[in-house]
Each structure stands twice: as C-alpha cells, then as structure tokens.
Write a protein that holds these residues in place. Structure first.
Motif, PDB file in Angstrom:
ATOM      1  N   GLN A  28       8.196   9.038   1.985  1.00 35.04           N
ATOM      2  CA  GLN A  28       7.965   8.344   3.251  1.00 35.04           C
ATOM      3  C   GLN A  28       6.494   8.418   3.662  1.00 35.04           C
ATOM      4  O   GLN A  28       5.917   7.430   4.119  1.00 35.04           O
ATOM      5  CB  GLN A  28       8.838   8.937   4.354  1.00 35.04           C
ATOM      6  CG  GLN A  28      10.313   8.619   4.197  1.00 35.04           C
ATOM      7  CD  GLN A  28      11.117   9.137   5.368  1.00 35.04           C
ATOM      8  OE1 GLN A  28      10.987   8.629   6.485  1.00 35.04           O
ATOM      9  NE2 GLN A  28      11.937  10.153   5.135  1.00 35.04           N
ATOM     10  N   ILE A  29       5.893   9.582   3.498  1.00 33.65           N
ATOM     11  CA  ILE A  29       4.469   9.737   3.833  1.00 33.65           C
ATOM     12  C   ILE A  29       3.618   8.865   2.907  1.00 33.65           C
ATOM     13  O   ILE A  29       2.725   8.135   3.360  1.00 33.65           O
ATOM     14  CB  ILE A  29       4.049  11.219   3.746  1.00 33.65           C
ATOM     15  CG1 ILE A  29       4.716  12.012   4.877  1.00 33.65           C
ATOM     16  CG2 ILE A  29       2.532  11.366   3.793  1.00 33.65           C
ATOM     17  CD1 ILE A  29       4.621  13.518   4.735  1.00 33.65           C
ATOM     18  N   LYS A  30       3.928   8.905   1.618  1.00 32.67           N
ATOM     19  CA  LYS A  30       3.185   8.128   0.611  1.00 32.67           C
ATOM     20  C   LYS A  30       3.190   6.637   0.942  1.00 32.67           C
ATOM     21  O   LYS A  30       2.163   5.958   0.814  1.00 32.67           O
ATOM     22  CB  LYS A  30       3.817   8.377  -0.759  1.00 32.67           C
ATOM     23  CG  LYS A  30       3.269   7.540  -1.895  1.00 32.67           C
ATOM     24  CD  LYS A  30       4.051   7.828  -3.178  1.00 32.67           C
ATOM     25  CE  LYS A  30       3.723   6.863  -4.286  1.00 32.67           C
ATOM     26  NZ  LYS A  30       4.525   7.131  -5.499  1.00 32.67           N
ATOM     27  N   THR A  31       4.338   6.115   1.367  1.00 32.20           N
ATOM     28  CA  THR A  31       4.422   4.677   1.651  1.00 32.20           C
ATOM     29  C   THR A  31       3.925   4.341   3.054  1.00 32.20           C
ATOM     30  O   THR A  31       3.301   3.295   3.249  1.00 32.20           O
ATOM     31  CB  THR A  31       5.851   4.153   1.454  1.00 32.20           C
ATOM     32  OG1 THR A  31       6.768   4.929   2.228  1.00 32.20           O
ATOM     33  CG2 THR A  31       6.247   4.197  -0.007  1.00 32.20           C
ATOM     34  N   ALA A  32       4.167   5.214   4.024  1.00 32.95           N
ATOM     35  CA  ALA A  32       3.736   4.937   5.401  1.00 32.95           C
ATOM     36  C   ALA A  32       2.229   4.785   5.504  1.00 32.95           C
ATOM     37  O   ALA A  32       1.724   3.900   6.197  1.00 32.95           O
ATOM     38  CB  ALA A  32       4.223   6.030   6.344  1.00 32.95           C
ATOM     39  N   VAL A  33       1.491   5.633   4.788  1.00 33.13           N
ATOM     40  CA  VAL A  33       0.028   5.590   4.913  1.00 33.13           C
ATOM     41  C   VAL A  33      -0.590   4.370   4.230  1.00 33.13           C
ATOM     42  O   VAL A  33      -1.774   4.091   4.430  1.00 33.13           O
ATOM     43  CB  VAL A  33      -0.631   6.898   4.406  1.00 33.13           C
ATOM     44  CG1 VAL A  33      -0.148   8.092   5.208  1.00 33.13           C
ATOM     45  CG2 VAL A  33      -0.422   7.098   2.915  1.00 33.13           C
TER      46      VAL A  33
END
Length: 196
Positions: A28-33
């Motif tokens: 989720q962090i990888k795609t959100a940023v």
C-alpha cells in the motif's frame, strides 16, 4: 441455532475474503506514494487500510505531503497525494461518505461548514495529485503498475476565471482550467493527454 452458526460462518468467510483483498502495508505504501512528486515520496505520511478495512496511518511522515492508498474494494488503482493543509477537507469528505451521504450532500455540507468557519480550507494554493491505472494494469498483491496516469489539481478556494485568468474548460488536451469556480472547492485541473 443452525441458522445462527451458518450466519456467523458467512460473516467470518466474508471478513476473511475482504481481509485477503487488502494488500500488505508495504504494498500500500509502495503504490500510494506513486501519486507524490518523486522528491516527496520517502518522507510522506501514508494512509491506508488495516486488515479490518479501516483507514489508518500506515506510515508517519516528516514532510508536508499525505498519500492515500488505493481503496481495496474498487477495481484498478486510484491513489492520491496532497498537501497536509487539505487533510481537514479530505477527511471530512471521507467521513461523510462513510456516513452514507451522497456526493452532492457531502459537497453541500462541506460548503456550509467552510462558510461557517467550522471546516477550514488552505489560504494558499494547495496541490492534490491523483495517480490511476486500469484493473488489468495493476497487481494489488505485488503492487506493480503499468501504464499509470497522473493528473494534477491545485485548490484555490473561491477562485474565479476573473481572479485567475483561467478558462472554465480546456481548449486543448492538457490545458489548465478552473473547475467549480467561485466555490470552496475551486481548483485548477491539469490533465495531461493520455496515451490511449
């Protein structure tokens, strides 16, 4: 008794299925940023979903940007990044949606709250970035994306065509234009031409 046990089993199965739909915090962090400018990604705060489907803070950041993870209940990828001064406005919109309000009701409520001073909007122009990809181009388990598309929104509450010199619709693809002029939601839209 059998009905109760069956109902509990269904609820448990539904909860487990939803839990399996939610990518790991790392993904989720990888795609959100991906929605944030490259030089802002490493230090941005990231909001995403826990295994119960609740929106939580996945990572505390140290700069002015907040990244919002993809909603695992919807197809494709749709992540956003925005300046921290927009968070009261964004959070209020999320809360109103969760309470069952329609988009129009949420807009009207926020408009009244901004006018009354209950809800604050940034005093300076403030940016929102939205990064999307079609379902066939996004693997939520691995967090891989191809052919993603980034568009830009700059909030300037109560801006008008007269105060900005911007048109209210684009004349050519990618041209900046003013949406919702004169309202608390007034913002400059910049949508680059898409490949497909």
């Amino acid at each position: 008794m059998k009905t109760i046990i069956f109902s509990l089993a269904l609820l448990s199965a539904g909860s487990a299925a939803f839990s399996q739909m939610i990518p790991s915090a790392e993904v989720q962090i990888k795609t959100a940023v991906l929605a944030a400018p490259a030089d802002k990604r490493d230090k941005a705060t990231v909001l995403g979903y826990n295994q119960q489907g609740e929106l939580v803070e996945l990572r505390k950041g140290s700069n002015e940007m907040i990244c919002l993870s993809d909603d695992p209940k919807t197809a494709g990828l749709n992540v956003a990044s925005y300046h921290q001064d927009l968070e009261p406005f964004m959070k209020r919109g999320r809360d109103l949606k969760l309470s069952g309000k329609s988009p129009k009701e949420a807009t009207d409520i926020r408009d009244e709250e901004v006018k009354s001073g209950k809800l604050s909007m940034p005093k300076q122009p403030t940016t929102l970035y939205v990064y999307t990809a079609k379902a066939e181009n996004f693997d939520p388990a691995a967090g891989t994306v191809k052919d993603g598309f980034l568009r830009y929104v700059i909030y300037i509450p109560y801006a008008t065509p007269e105060s900005t010199g911007l048109p209210t619709k684009p004349d050519v693809a990618g041209m900046p234009w003013l949406m919702d002029p004169g309202s608390h939601r007034a913002h400059i839209m910049i949508t680059p031409p898409q490949k497909n």
